[in-house]
Design a protein around this motif. Structure first.
Motif: not given
Length: 343
Positions: A303-324
């Motif tokens: 949905g429009e309200t949660l898509i950006l927070p959802g992307m930040i969490i999903s991508r933040g964990i799957s790529y940026y947390t993996q990188l860290l």
């Protein structure tokens, strides 16, 4: 040494520029205060399984490396294989098209007294299988075209075709090096001659030496494939599980926002299609394009309200947390994986 440091500096600058461009493309025109208010809907309990999925994704590669080394009769510690995986994922995440991971793994494996031919066979099988799984995912979906999934893929279908094509080219190139080195040698010789006419190199003999070294390293890989088809099949199954662990982070994020309506399998496949599309693009970790494809593909689900927070969490964990995590463990590996060749 200067050349090596310059290359590291250039890669770092490129990574920073891509990251800045990603932030701009994702957050332009957004009310950040409002976006971050929606994080209150996220259930933090899901952070633990998300991070565990990332760790499983990384460490399953170490299981594959350990398994293949054992089949090749090479003794290696499983803990050291874990370090090879962390090193590989860290350098893959910060270099275009994940090109830096395996060369660094090879360096550390050689330092750890694993013979170069054995290390090359292991890494070749890991690379081919890793990319083959993506081609299988993408190919099966585009061939069967299940209605429940294809209705979401309309906006990124051409990206998937490009991703599959690039991965097939990469796999085909590796198979030619492994199974038909004579053809590779002939094509490379023709290419070198063409380049010599355009711009003669200072040391032309070095090109031939490097090519021969490359072909020699992959000499035993074809033999391994022929003698151990069941081993390669086992690696394929482990790699499928490995990929699914990372794709599951998106489903966990979906559930963490108390969303429902789509199945685990659908979300898993949709995230897999993003990976298919971006895997071979010349961007570190598919940075920028991955975030934007997520926003396109998962908008109907979050949905429009949660898509950006959802992307930040999903991508933040799957790529940026993996990188860290991989970055920290790569530093640790520098202290633990001493060069045994000097001992």
């Amino acid at each position: 040494m200067i050349k090596k440091h310059w290359k590291t500096f250039a890669n770092t600058i490129f990574l920073i520029l891509v990251f800045a461009a990603t932030l701009w493309s994702v957050f332009q025109g957004e009310n950040l205060k409002q976006v971050f208010r929606y994080f209150r809907y996220f259930d933090p309990v899901y952070l633990i399984p998300c991070v565990l999925c990332v760790l499983a994704f990384i460490l399953l590669e170490s299981v594959i490396i350990f398994y293949l080394a054992k089949k090749e009769g090479t003794r290696v510690r499983l803990s050291h294989c874990c370090f090879y995986s962390f090193i590989g994922f860290f350098y893959s995440a910060i270099t275009p098209s994940a090109s830096g991971g395996q060369p660094m793994q090879l360096i550390y494996m050689r330092r750890d007294n694993i013979p170069t031919p054995v290390a090359t066979i292991i890494l070749a099988i890991v690379t081919i299988t890793y990319k083959l799984v993506l081609v299988l995912f993408g190919g099966i979906i585009l061939l069967l075209r299940p209605t429940g999934i294809m209705r979401y893929l309309t906006s990124i279908e051409w990206w998937i075709y490009i991703g599959i094509g690039l991965n097939i080219l990469c796999i085909a190139g590796l198979f030619f090096v492994v199974f038909h080195p004579g053809i590779v040698r002939a094509l490379a010789t023709w290419f070198f001659r063409l380049m010599h006419r355009i711009r003669p190199p200072k040391h032309p003999e070095k090109q031939g030496v490097r090519l021969e070294r490359l072909l020699e390293q992959y000499n035993g890989t074809a033999e391994f494939y022929k003698k151990n088809p069941h081993v390669v099949l086992h690696v394929l199954f482990i790699t499928i599980l490995q990929r699914c662990c990372l794709f599951a982070v998106t489903w966990l994020t979906y559930r963490a926002f108390h969303l429902s309506g789509e199945s685990f399998l659908t979300i898993l496949v949709l995230q897999a299609m993003i990976s298919v599309a971006v895997d071979m693009l010349p961007l570190p970790g598919g940075m920028g394009i991955s975030e934007n494809l997520f926003l396109l593909l998962f908008l109907p689900l979050f949905g429009e309200t949660l898509i950006l927070p959802g992307m930040i969490i999903s991508r933040g964990i799957s790529y940026y947390t993996q990188l860290l995590i991989s970055g920290i463990m790569t530093i640790v590996a520098g202290f633990i994986l001493k060069d045994k060749r000097k001992e």
